[in-house]
Design a protein around this motif. Structure first.
Motif, PDB file in Angstrom:
ATOM      1  N   SER A   1      -5.646  -3.693 130.175  1.00 53.93           N
ATOM      2  CA  SER A   1      -6.709  -4.165 131.045  1.00 53.93           C
ATOM      3  C   SER A   1      -7.040  -5.636 130.789  1.00 53.93           C
ATOM      4  O   SER A   1      -7.105  -6.443 131.723  1.00 53.93           O
ATOM      5  CB  SER A   1      -7.967  -3.318 130.842  1.00 53.93           C
ATOM      6  N   LEU A   2      -7.248  -5.989 129.542  1.00 54.94           N
ATOM      7  CA  LEU A   2      -7.629  -7.364 129.235  1.00 54.94           C
ATOM      8  C   LEU A   2      -6.536  -8.345 129.609  1.00 54.94           C
ATOM      9  O   LEU A   2      -6.805  -9.399 130.195  1.00 54.94           O
ATOM     10  CB  LEU A   2      -7.993  -7.494 127.758  1.00 54.94           C
ATOM     11  N   GLU A   3      -5.292  -8.023 129.307  1.00 55.27           N
ATOM     12  CA  GLU A   3      -4.198  -8.932 129.646  1.00 55.27           C
ATOM     13  C   GLU A   3      -4.073  -9.091 131.162  1.00 55.27           C
ATOM     14  O   GLU A   3      -3.915 -10.202 131.674  1.00 55.27           O
ATOM     15  CB  GLU A   3      -2.876  -8.445 129.057  1.00 55.27           C
ATOM     16  N   ASN A   4      -4.134  -7.977 131.887  1.00 52.37           N
ATOM     17  CA  ASN A   4      -4.053  -8.067 133.344  1.00 52.37           C
ATOM     18  C   ASN A   4      -5.206  -8.890 133.915  1.00 52.37           C
ATOM     19  O   ASN A   4      -5.009  -9.716 134.822  1.00 52.37           O
ATOM     20  CB  ASN A   4      -4.063  -6.667 133.966  1.00 52.37           C
ATOM     21  N   CYS A   5      -6.405  -8.656 133.402  1.00 55.32           N
ATOM     22  CA  CYS A   5      -7.566  -9.405 133.904  1.00 55.32           C
ATOM     23  C   CYS A   5      -7.422 -10.900 133.615  1.00 55.32           C
ATOM     24  O   CYS A   5      -7.751 -11.730 134.472  1.00 55.32           O
ATOM     25  CB  CYS A   5      -8.853  -8.862 133.279  1.00 55.32           C
ATOM     26  N   ILE A   6      -6.956 -11.241 132.446  1.00 54.81           N
ATOM     27  CA  ILE A   6      -6.746 -12.655 132.104  1.00 54.81           C
ATOM     28  C   ILE A   6      -5.811 -13.312 133.109  1.00 54.81           C
ATOM     29  O   ILE A   6      -6.076 -14.416 133.624  1.00 54.81           O
ATOM     30  CB  ILE A   6      -6.195 -12.773 130.666  1.00 54.81           C
ATOM     31  N   LYS A   7      -4.722 -12.637 133.429  1.00 55.54           N
ATOM     32  CA  LYS A   7      -3.734 -13.222 134.342  1.00 55.54           C
ATOM     33  C   LYS A   7      -4.266 -13.300 135.768  1.00 55.54           C
ATOM     34  O   LYS A   7      -4.022 -14.294 136.475  1.00 55.54           O
ATOM     35  CB  LYS A   7      -2.445 -12.408 134.267  1.00 55.54           C
ATOM     36  N   HIS A   8      -4.995 -12.291 136.201  1.00 51.53           N
ATOM     37  CA  HIS A   8      -5.606 -12.349 137.530  1.00 51.53           C
ATOM     38  C   HIS A   8      -6.640 -13.466 137.623  1.00 51.53           C
ATOM     39  O   HIS A   8      -6.688 -14.221 138.594  1.00 51.53           O
ATOM     40  CB  HIS A   8      -6.284 -11.019 137.867  1.00 51.53           C
ATOM     41  N   LEU A   9      -7.474 -13.562 136.607  1.00 52.46           N
ATOM     42  CA  LEU A   9      -8.530 -14.571 136.630  1.00 52.46           C
ATOM     43  C   LEU A   9      -7.958 -15.987 136.650  1.00 52.46           C
ATOM     44  O   LEU A   9      -8.489 -16.876 137.318  1.00 52.46           O
ATOM     45  CB  LEU A   9      -9.452 -14.401 135.421  1.00 52.46           C
ATOM     46  N   LYS A  10      -6.865 -16.198 135.969  1.00 51.52           N
ATOM     47  CA  LYS A  10      -6.244 -17.514 135.927  1.00 51.52           C
ATOM     48  C   LYS A  10      -5.435 -17.823 137.183  1.00 51.52           C
ATOM     49  O   LYS A  10      -5.299 -18.976 137.578  1.00 51.52           O
ATOM     50  CB  LYS A  10      -5.349 -17.636 134.700  1.00 51.52           C
ATOM     51  N   ALA A  11      -4.903 -16.783 137.809  1.00 54.82           N
ATOM     52  CA  ALA A  11      -3.970 -16.991 138.918  1.00 54.82           C
ATOM     53  C   ALA A  11      -4.646 -17.159 140.269  1.00 54.82           C
ATOM     54  O   ALA A  11      -4.092 -17.778 141.172  1.00 54.82           O
ATOM     55  CB  ALA A  11      -2.992 -15.821 138.993  1.00 54.82           C
ATOM     56  N   GLN A  12      -5.846 -16.597 140.442  1.00 54.83           N
ATOM     57  CA  GLN A  12      -6.386 -16.452 141.788  1.00 54.83           C
ATOM     58  C   GLN A  12      -7.125 -17.656 142.321  1.00 54.83           C
ATOM     59  O   GLN A  12      -7.303 -17.777 143.519  1.00 54.83           O
ATOM     60  CB  GLN A  12      -7.316 -15.224 141.833  1.00 54.83           C
TER      61      GLN A  12
END
Length: 455
Positions: free
Chosen positions: A443-454
């Protein structure tokens, strides 16, 4: 394809498929806010979670990983090893070695765990991963096996091959998939049988089997984790049969296991007839609660797993899967969400005499449900930014709940249950064979990548 690329592509696929230059939501969020939260999650992922576990969990005497740690994160107990937790520890370190490629220690920790899975958890005589072994690696009891346990073994080995390119890992991944195909797969009704003996023989449900037992049923839990495993396997071994089974699991879960309300049915007869006690007495329903209830954690986790699998298998503009995933998420927010302080309750039930109203039957908030929800809510934020349910507002409230009531900022890791409803969680073991950091890591890794990418 690396998971980082997958996360970015999945997110942009969602946005381009569904978002037509919408008007700003009144709770629209800024790039600055998202990046600041990404930095916070990054620090917690590495220092509060991963570095709390490793190297503390590395069993330097017998191999593999220790899993039982007390409230102060000190190892305790006999440290028997279950395939699920051993696989989750391996998966964590494989992912960490990709996420922080300059930190060579995670590659070493992953290599250490893979050796134990290959040499001790895999049954060299009969095939398949043992369910549980002693700390030394000696098989316990009848050495039974499950589709669920083998799914996690396959999932971890696939992740390890993706980062290591160790040919032994690909060999073991193929052997694991083929063992499931030979012993667990149902060629008639599709899907997989859960309970197997040490030779791989399916264990049927007998007349003498207690009514409360799971034996002989097919189930959603092993199915969603087989879906998860096949999703990772297909990325390292795009074999036609793997694709067929991955698509088969999407259809079964999405179209048979999810009911009209958006809940997962938990157990089934071999022909996929649902196991239900809805027409029984209230006492009988409660007696069989383990077989028939609403599990909001599994619902919101599966919403993500279905979308990920659909993307990986190459289904373009898959509006059906997205619609079902949204329906699953929305009913979690409508029925199982605590809007006062945040967090999702554990379980519920629609008792027949309650005229369609939900009864929360477990009001504590376990750690893994909150972790999975954080990930899915952020995906829904970027997919449906103007939805009246306000996914981003719920995402932020869920994060605040986790930070306030679940994360142990003193000793590391998360409590097993939110302190608002279960304050004694602070005293219980921080790690055990069912709690190995995997839900939080993903969850944390996915959220980090979404937050940075969007943004």
């Amino acid at each position: 394809m690396h998971r980082k690329q997958l996360i970015v592509l999945l997110a942009f696929a969602f946005i381009f498929s569904f978002c037509k230059t919408p008007a700003p939501h009144p709770n629209a969020h800024s790039s600055k806010e998202r990046l600041a939260l990404a930095d916070t999650l990054e620090q917690l992922l590495q220092f509060n979670l991963v570095d709390t576990w490793y190297p503390a969990a590395i069993d330097t005497e017998f191999g593999g990983y220790l899993s039982t740690f007390n409230a102060q994160f000190k190892p305790i107990g006999n440290q028997d090893k279950m395939i699920v937790s051993q696989a989750r520890h391996l998966w964590n370190n494989a992912r960490a070695s990709q996420h922080w490629p300059t930190e060579k220690k995670y590659q070493s920790f992953a290599r250490h765990g893979f050796a134990f899975l290959k040499d001790k958890m895999w049954d060299a005589e009969n095939g398949g991963f043992f369910w549980q072994v002693e700390r030394s690696g000696k098989p316990r009891g009848d050495s039974s096996k499950t589709a669920y346990g083998n799914a996690f073994g396959l999932y971890a080995v696939s992740a390890y091959y993706q980062v290591s390119k160790d040919p032994a890992a690909l060999v073991l991944a193929k052997k694991s998939f083929n063992w499931l195909e030979q012993h667990s797969h149902d060629p008639i009704h599709k899907g997989y049988y859960q309970h197997l003996d040490k030779t791989g023989k399916i264990q049927p449900r007998l007349k003498t089997t207690p009514s409360t037992a799971e034996l002989g049923y097919k189930d959603q839990n092993s199915s969603i984790h087989l879906l998860e495993a096949f999703t990772d396997l297909y990325q390292i071994w795009p074999d036609p049969l793997v694709k067929t089974r991955l698509e088969e699991m999407i259809y079964l879960i999405r179209d048979k296991m999810v009911n009209d309300k958006g809940n997962l049915i938990l157990f089934f007869q071999p022909d996929w007839t649902p196991v239900s006690f809805r027409d029984s007495s209230r006492a009988s329903i409660r007696q069989h609660h383990n077989l028939d209830h609403i599990s909001w954690g599994h619902d919101i986790e599966t919403a993500y797993l279905l979308m990920e699998a659909s993307h990986v298998v190459g289904w373009k503009n898959d509006t059906t899967t997205w619609r079902i995933a949204k329906k699953m998420t929305d009913q979690c927010l409508t029925l199982g969400w605590d809007d006062r302080v945040g967090g999702f309750y554990g379980e519920g039930y629609f008792f027949k005499e309650d005229a369609g109203n939900i009864t929360v039957t477990q009001d504590t908030k376990n750690w893994w449900t909150q972790a999975e929800a954080l990930n899915t809510l952020l995906i829904m934020t970027d997919l449906y930014p103007n939805d009246p349910l306000d996914y981003y507002g719920k995402f932020k409230k869920e994060w605040q709940y986790i930070n306030s009531y679940l994360i142990d900022h003193q000793y590391g890791e998360w409590y097993d249950s939110g302190l608002d409803r279960d304050p004694r969680s602070v005293e219980r073991n921080k790690g055990h064979i069912w709690k190995a950091g995997y839900h939080q890591y993903r969850s944390l890794e996915n959220c980090i990548k979404h937050l940075k990418a969007q943004k």
